[in-house]
Structure formats: structure tokens, C-alpha cells
Design a protein around this motif. Structure first.
Motif, short mmCIF file in Angstrom:
data_model
loop_
_atom_site.label_atom_id
_atom_site.label_comp_id
_atom_site.label_asym_id
_atom_site.label_seq_id
_atom_site.Cartn_x
_atom_site.Cartn_y
_atom_site.Cartn_z
N ASP A 257 12.79 7.29 -0.22
CA ASP A 257 12.18 7.56 -1.51
C ASP A 257 13.57 7.89 -2.37
O ASP A 257 14.64 7.51 -2.10
CB ASP A 257 11.62 9.18 -1.31
CG ASP A 257 12.63 10.13 -0.87
OD1 ASP A 257 13.81 10.12 -1.02
OD2 ASP A 257 11.95 11.14 -0.45
N ASP A 258 13.30 8.10 -3.78
CA ASP A 258 14.27 7.97 -4.68
C ASP A 258 15.46 9.16 -4.57
O ASP A 258 16.51 9.07 -5.18
CB ASP A 258 13.74 7.98 -6.22
CG ASP A 258 12.58 9.28 -6.34
OD1 ASP A 258 12.53 10.03 -5.52
OD2 ASP A 258 12.26 9.46 -7.53
N ALA A 259 15.07 9.91 -3.71
CA ALA A 259 16.22 10.94 -3.64
C ALA A 259 17.21 10.57 -2.18
O ALA A 259 18.09 11.41 -1.75
CB ALA A 259 15.65 12.21 -3.35
N GLY A 260 16.70 9.49 -1.54
CA GLY A 260 17.43 8.92 -0.37
C GLY A 260 16.74 9.60 0.99
O GLY A 260 17.44 9.04 2.09
N TYR B 45 0.74 -1.08 0.18
CA TYR B 45 -0.17 -0.06 -0.15
C TYR B 45 0.88 1.24 0.01
O TYR B 45 0.82 2.12 -0.77
CB TYR B 45 -0.87 -0.13 1.10
CG TYR B 45 -1.80 1.27 1.33
CD1 TYR B 45 -2.72 1.66 0.58
CD2 TYR B 45 -1.35 2.08 2.31
CE1 TYR B 45 -3.49 2.72 0.82
CE2 TYR B 45 -1.98 3.24 2.59
CZ TYR B 45 -3.11 3.66 1.69
OH TYR B 45 -3.92 4.71 1.98
N ILE B 46 1.94 1.30 0.79
CA ILE B 46 2.75 2.41 1.03
C ILE B 46 3.58 2.61 -0.26
O ILE B 46 3.49 3.73 -0.88
CB ILE B 46 3.73 2.28 2.23
CG1 ILE B 46 2.92 2.39 3.54
CG2 ILE B 46 4.91 3.60 2.02
CD1 ILE B 46 3.75 2.01 4.68
N ALA B 47 3.94 1.68 -0.94
CA ALA B 47 4.83 1.64 -2.06
C ALA B 47 4.08 2.12 -3.28
O ALA B 47 4.64 2.87 -4.26
CB ALA B 47 5.29 0.54 -2.57
N ASP B 48 2.61 1.58 -3.33
CA ASP B 48 1.79 2.08 -4.55
C ASP B 48 0.96 3.15 -4.22
O ASP B 48 1.17 4.23 -5.17
CB ASP B 48 0.99 0.75 -4.93
CG ASP B 48 1.58 -0.35 -5.15
OD1 ASP B 48 2.86 -0.38 -5.86
OD2 ASP B 48 1.32 -1.52 -5.38
N GLN B 49 0.25 3.13 -3.23
CA GLN B 49 -0.77 4.16 -3.15
C GLN B 49 -0.49 5.53 -2.33
O GLN B 49 -0.73 6.55 -2.83
CB GLN B 49 -2.11 3.63 -2.20
CG GLN B 49 -2.58 2.40 -2.95
CD GLN B 49 -3.45 2.70 -4.22
OE1 GLN B 49 -3.84 3.74 -4.17
NE2 GLN B 49 -2.86 1.73 -5.22
N VAL B 50 0.39 5.43 -1.23
CA VAL B 50 0.87 6.65 -0.66
C VAL B 50 1.99 7.18 -1.49
O VAL B 50 1.81 8.46 -1.66
CB VAL B 50 1.52 6.12 0.71
CG1 VAL B 50 2.29 7.31 1.32
CG2 VAL B 50 0.37 5.62 1.47
N ALA B 51 2.86 6.31 -2.18
CA ALA B 51 3.75 7.03 -3.12
C ALA B 51 3.16 7.86 -4.07
O ALA B 51 3.40 9.15 -4.21
CB ALA B 51 4.60 5.99 -3.77
N ALA B 52 1.87 7.54 -4.73
CA ALA B 52 1.21 8.32 -5.66
C ALA B 52 0.69 9.60 -4.95
O ALA B 52 0.76 10.76 -5.61
CB ALA B 52 0.16 7.30 -6.38
N THR C 189 11.77 3.67 -3.07
CA THR C 189 13.05 2.83 -3.74
C THR C 189 12.78 1.48 -2.62
O THR C 189 13.20 0.31 -3.00
CB THR C 189 14.39 3.13 -3.80
OG1 THR C 189 14.79 3.52 -2.61
CG2 THR C 189 14.43 4.30 -4.66
N SER C 190 12.40 1.66 -1.63
CA SER C 190 12.35 0.65 -0.38
C SER C 190 11.50 1.04 0.40
O SER C 190 11.27 2.14 1.06
CB SER C 190 13.80 0.41 0.38
OG SER C 190 13.72 -0.28 1.47
N VAL C 191 10.57 0.04 0.89
CA VAL C 191 9.55 -0.05 1.91
C VAL C 191 9.67 -1.28 2.88
O VAL C 191 9.65 -2.32 2.31
CB VAL C 191 7.99 0.03 1.49
CG1 VAL C 191 6.98 0.24 2.30
CG2 VAL C 191 7.96 1.29 0.55
N ASN C 192 9.68 -1.02 4.18
CA ASN C 192 9.89 -2.00 5.11
C ASN C 192 9.08 -1.61 6.35
O ASN C 192 8.96 -0.52 6.79
CB ASN C 192 11.32 -2.26 5.64
CG ASN C 192 11.23 -3.54 6.28
OD1 ASN C 192 10.81 -4.43 6.14
ND2 ASN C 192 11.99 -3.41 7.66
N CYS C 193 8.16 -2.87 6.67
CA CYS C 193 7.24 -2.59 7.72
C CYS C 193 7.55 -3.84 8.81
O CYS C 193 7.98 -4.85 8.49
CB CYS C 193 5.62 -2.90 7.43
SG CYS C 193 5.13 -1.44 6.31
N ASP C 194 7.51 -3.28 10.04
CA ASP C 194 7.57 -4.43 11.36
C ASP C 194 6.26 -5.15 11.28
O ASP C 194 5.14 -4.43 10.94
CB ASP C 194 7.86 -3.69 12.69
CG ASP C 194 8.99 -2.59 12.58
OD1 ASP C 194 9.92 -3.13 12.00
OD2 ASP C 194 8.79 -1.85 13.38
#
Length: 98
Positions: free
Chosen positions: A72-75, A36-43, A50-55
Motif C-alpha cells: 500500500d501507499d504507506a509501505g 482486480y486487486i489494484a482497482d477493486q480491492v483497493a477501493a 503502489t504494487s501488486v504481484n500474483c504468482d
């Protein structure tokens, strides 16, 4: 079957659509939140992660919170507070922006 639900992103005042369904384990919440974060929140925040990790949440109970982090893509590092707010559904809130 998966259902769609609109969520608010705290601190951003924008909304996005999250897929939520029948979660069989805490790992399912982790995986769904990452997607969800990688697809929806990013948009919604008009950036690319570039990377998403959840506990993984400790359980599947309503009110359980778990943390997520994205780069994000800027680090830049983004942090998210995610809470199971209804059985089988969660809300993602931005707790820190880069």
C-alpha cells in the motif's frame, strides 16, 4: 465477452465487483487478479496499492489456489489467497493486512 460477478473479501466483510472472462492461460488469471486487486480491492478497503504481484496459478482448474501480494501507499504489505472457484472465475480473499 467479460462477465461481472460479486465476490466477498474474507476478513473484511465487504464486496467488490470482479471482471472474469474466458481465460486462455494461467497467466491470464495472474494478470486479471493483479488488476482486480489494484482497482477493486483497493477501493473496497479504501487504500491505494503502489504494487501488486500474483504468482501464476499452476493450472486453470477449479480449486487451484495462488498467492498475491500488494504494497500500500504507506509501505504496508497485504497478502491475498486467490482461488479459481468456477471455470473462468476467481475469488480473492485477504489473508494478511499490514
Amino acid at each position: 465477452m467479460r462477465r461481472r460477478r460479486i465476490f466477498r473479501l474474507a476478513g473484511v466483510a465487504c464486496s467488490a465487483v470482479c471482471l472474469a472472462g474466458c481465460f486462455t492461460s494461467a497467466a491470464d488469471f495472474k494478470s486479471e487478479a493483479e488488476t482486480y486487486i489494484a482497482d477493486q480491492v483497493a477501493a473496497a478497503v479504501e487504500t491505494a496499492f503502489t504494487s501488486v504481484n500474483c504468482d501464476a496459478p499452476i493450472d486453470q482448474n477449479v480449486g487451484t489456489r495462488f498467492a498475491c501480494q500488494a504494497i500500500d501507499d504507506a509501505g504496508g504489505i497485504w497478502e491475498f489467497d486467490t482461488v479459481i472457484d468456477v471455470e473462468g472465475e476467481f475469488t480473492v480473499n485477504i489473508s494478511r493486512r499490514p
